[in-house]
Scaffold this motif. Structure first.
Motif, mmCIF file in Angstrom:
data_model
loop_
_atom_site.group_PDB
_atom_site.id
_atom_site.type_symbol
_atom_site.label_atom_id
_atom_site.label_comp_id
_atom_site.label_asym_id
_atom_site.label_seq_id
_atom_site.Cartn_x
_atom_site.Cartn_y
_atom_site.Cartn_z
ATOM 1 N N VAL A 1 0.831 -1.203 0.000
ATOM 2 C CA VAL A 1 0.000 0.000 0.000
ATOM 3 C C VAL A 1 0.868 1.258 0.000
ATOM 4 N N LEU A 2 1.970 1.230 0.748
ATOM 5 C CA LEU A 2 2.826 2.410 0.863
ATOM 6 C C LEU A 2 3.783 2.567 -0.312
ATOM 7 N N GLN A 3 4.206 1.452 -0.919
ATOM 8 C CA GLN A 3 5.253 1.502 -1.935
ATOM 9 C C GLN A 3 4.758 1.398 -3.369
ATOM 10 N N THR A 4 3.539 0.956 -3.585
ATOM 11 C CA THR A 4 3.045 0.724 -4.938
ATOM 12 C C THR A 4 2.120 1.850 -5.358
ATOM 13 N N GLN A 5 2.515 2.569 -6.391
ATOM 14 C CA GLN A 5 1.767 3.738 -6.840
ATOM 15 C C GLN A 5 0.374 3.356 -7.318
ATOM 16 N N GLU A 6 0.248 2.206 -8.016
ATOM 17 C CA GLU A 6 -1.060 1.810 -8.543
ATOM 18 C C GLU A 6 -2.070 1.573 -7.432
ATOM 19 N N ILE A 7 -1.631 0.969 -6.333
ATOM 20 C CA ILE A 7 -2.552 0.703 -5.222
ATOM 21 C C ILE A 7 -2.918 1.999 -4.505
ATOM 22 N N LYS A 8 -1.939 2.889 -4.357
ATOM 23 C CA LYS A 8 -2.242 4.185 -3.732
ATOM 24 C C LYS A 8 -3.245 4.969 -4.580
ATOM 25 N N GLU A 9 -3.079 4.919 -5.904
ATOM 26 C CA GLU A 9 -4.022 5.598 -6.789
ATOM 27 C C GLU A 9 -5.402 4.963 -6.694
ATOM 28 N N SER A 10 -5.450 3.633 -6.557
ATOM 29 C CA SER A 10 -6.726 2.945 -6.431
ATOM 30 C C SER A 10 -7.445 3.351 -5.149
ATOM 31 N N ILE A 11 -6.696 3.458 -4.054
ATOM 32 C CA ILE A 11 -7.295 3.881 -2.778
ATOM 33 C C ILE A 11 -7.836 5.299 -2.886
ATOM 34 N N LYS A 12 -7.049 6.197 -3.505
ATOM 35 C CA LYS A 12 -7.490 7.585 -3.679
ATOM 36 C C LYS A 12 -8.765 7.649 -4.513
ATOM 37 N N LYS A 13 -8.811 6.842 -5.570
ATOM 38 C CA LYS A 13 -9.982 6.840 -6.447
ATOM 39 C C LYS A 13 -11.225 6.366 -5.703
ATOM 40 N N ILE A 14 -11.082 5.311 -4.904
ATOM 41 C CA ILE A 14 -12.226 4.794 -4.143
ATOM 42 C C ILE A 14 -12.684 5.802 -3.097
ATOM 43 N N LEU A 15 -11.733 6.447 -2.418
ATOM 44 C CA LEU A 15 -12.085 7.456 -1.415
ATOM 45 C C LEU A 15 -12.779 8.651 -2.061
ATOM 46 N N ASN A 16 -12.304 9.060 -3.233
ATOM 47 C CA ASN A 16 -12.945 10.171 -3.951
ATOM 48 C C ASN A 16 -14.359 9.810 -4.371
ATOM 49 N N MET A 17 -14.549 8.545 -4.810
ATOM 50 C CA MET A 17 -15.887 8.108 -5.194
ATOM 51 C C MET A 17 -16.831 8.133 -4.001
ATOM 52 N N LYS A 18 -16.336 7.699 -2.843
ATOM 53 C CA LYS A 18 -17.178 7.722 -1.638
ATOM 54 C C LYS A 18 -17.525 9.156 -1.247
ATOM 55 N N ARG A 19 -16.551 10.050 -1.365
ATOM 56 C CA ARG A 19 -16.799 11.452 -1.011
ATOM 57 C C ARG A 19 -17.820 12.073 -1.944
ATOM 58 N N LYS A 20 -17.724 11.776 -3.249
ATOM 59 C CA LYS A 20 -18.683 12.301 -4.212
ATOM 60 C C LYS A 20 -20.077 11.750 -3.959
ATOM 61 N N CYS A 21 -20.137 10.467 -3.555
ATOM 62 C CA CYS A 21 -21.438 9.863 -3.237
ATOM 63 C C CYS A 21 -22.087 10.543 -2.043
ATOM 64 N N LYS A 22 -21.270 10.840 -1.012
ATOM 65 C CA LYS A 22 -21.793 11.521 0.177
ATOM 66 C C LYS A 22 -22.294 12.917 -0.175
ATOM 67 N N ILE A 23 -21.534 13.616 -1.039
ATOM 68 C CA ILE A 23 -21.932 14.961 -1.447
ATOM 69 C C ILE A 23 -23.232 14.883 -2.248
ATOM 70 N N ALA A 24 -23.326 13.877 -3.136
ATOM 71 C CA ALA A 24 -24.537 13.732 -3.945
ATOM 72 C C ALA A 24 -25.750 13.431 -3.077
ATOM 73 N N VAL A 25 -25.556 12.556 -2.083
ATOM 74 C CA VAL A 25 -26.664 12.209 -1.167
ATOM 75 C C VAL A 25 -27.077 13.439 -0.371
ATOM 76 N N GLY A 26 -26.071 14.208 0.085
ATOM 77 C CA GLY A 26 -26.358 15.424 0.843
ATOM 78 C C GLY A 26 -27.129 16.435 0.019
ATOM 79 N N ASN A 27 -26.744 16.617 -1.245
ATOM 80 C CA ASN A 27 -27.424 17.555 -2.119
ATOM 81 C C ASN A 27 -28.851 17.098 -2.422
ATOM 82 N N ALA A 28 -29.018 15.756 -2.552
ATOM 83 C CA ALA A 28 -30.343 15.223 -2.836
ATOM 84 C C ALA A 28 -31.310 15.476 -1.683
ATOM 85 N N LYS A 29 -30.793 15.377 -0.451
ATOM 86 C CA LYS A 29 -31.634 15.598 0.722
ATOM 87 C C LYS A 29 -32.071 17.056 0.828
ATOM 88 N N LYS A 30 -31.195 17.956 0.355
ATOM 89 C CA LYS A 30 -31.554 19.368 0.402
ATOM 90 C C LYS A 30 -32.660 19.697 -0.603
#
Length: 326
Positions: A297-326
């Motif tokens: 996880v610390l040494q492999t760039q591809e895995i770090k990029e994969s983690i960042k991508k998944i975290l960004n997707m989760k953040r966008k989902c939370k923002i979308a859910v929040g906007n939908a509730k408003k």
């Protein structure tokens, strides 16, 4: 197993004890602190290797031949520590040090299979790095999904057969002496030395097995990196050589974590106190599976990029859910 015994010797009754007693870590001062540490190591190992396997499964960009080997290593680490550590803790923390004869052989089989597969898996990853650096233009042709699947599958078959032979040879032994195993698990060497009939085949296996499982993969890895190092000295610029070598750092750390403790322990075997030797050997069994996912996880760039991508997707989902509730 019965057919195996019949083929070896006919009309001989083998005396198998109803149980063995594992005593390797009993009586060591302050050993309970070590059990807490092993529990922590096991939890980190389970979480880390599960995360690595999940990332490779979810992210299609990681479904490359290299990550087939990485996925297999994570699976072996998870399965190996799950086979070893819970039983080890149950044996010594809760004083359940008796283990039935058949369970002991099964324990031996799974532990040896996983420990051996780690070594061969590291050799497979070194081959991947060798081809990627020495033959970069031919990498897609030489290291395919089919090739890596076949290589990993052949390693599994080879190791399972080798360990089954070792277990099968134990079943032809008679035990009329002690049933006490002075180790942290059902160790092959400790078991066959307790027998009262001829155990020369077991002795041969115990000498041949480390060469096959430990020294040959290590030799291949060392030769691979010597060749890589030699090739990189011929590269036009230092920057290009460093960039190529940087892709090997994660794998080199995995090799160091797995092989160096074993080399130190076996080199100083006679000079180390028996209790310290048992603890050292148990650490070499459980520590690499915990560190391997952390290193990747610390040494492999591809895995770090994969983690960042998944975290960004989760953040966008939370923002979308929040906007939908408003």
């Amino acid at each position: 197993m019965e057919l195996f015994n019949a083929a070896l010797e006919k009309n001989i009754t083998f005396m198998h004890p109803p149980y063995f007693i594992i005593t390797g870590l009993s009586g060591i001062p302050n050993i309970k602190h070590y059990y807490v540490f092993l529990f922590f190591v096991y939890i980190v190992s389970v979480v880390g290797n599960t995360v690595v396997m999940a990332l490779i499964y979810v992210d299609h960009n990681l479904r490359t031949p290299k990550y087939i080997a990485v996925f297999n290593l994570a699976f072996v680490d998870l399965f190996g520590n799950s086979a070893l550590v819970p039983k080890l803790l149950d044996t010594f923390m809760f004083n359940h040090n008796r283990i039935s004869y058949n369970d002991c052989l099964a324990y031996l089989f799974f532990c040896y299979t996983c420990l051996s597969m780690q070594s061969f898996n590291l050799a497979a990853l070194s081959y991947d790095r060798l081809v990627a650096i020495i033959f970069p233009l031919h990498y897609q042709v030489k290291v395919t999904h089919k090739f890596m699947f076949s290589l990993i599958a052949s390693f599994w078959v080879f190791i399972i057969v080798a360990v089954l032979i070792a277990v099968g040879l134990i079943t032809r032994l008679s035990f009329c002496k002690s049933v006490i195993i002075n180790s942290y698990f059902c160790d092959h060497g400790q078991i066959y030395r307790l027998s009262c009939n001829d155990h020369f085949p077991n002795y041969v296996i115990s000498c041949f097995y480390p060469v096959l499982i430990f020294w040959l993969p290590l030799l291949f890895i060392l030769l691979s990196y010597l060749y890589i190092g030699y090739a990189l000295t011929k590269v036009a610029t230092v920057r290009e050589g460093f960039k190529a070598f940087k892709t090997c750092i994660g794998h080199l750390l995995l090799v160091a974590v797995y092989f160096i403790p074993l080399l130190i322990t076996f080199t100083l075997m006679e000079k180390i106190h028996p209790n310290a030797r048992i603890i050292n050997l148990s650490l070499t069994s459980v520590f690499p599976p915990m560190l391997n996912p952390i290193i990747y996880v610390l040494q492999t760039q591809e895995i770090k990029e994969s983690i960042k991508k998944i975290l960004n997707m989760k953040r966008k989902c939370k923002i979308a859910v929040g906007n939908a509730k408003k």
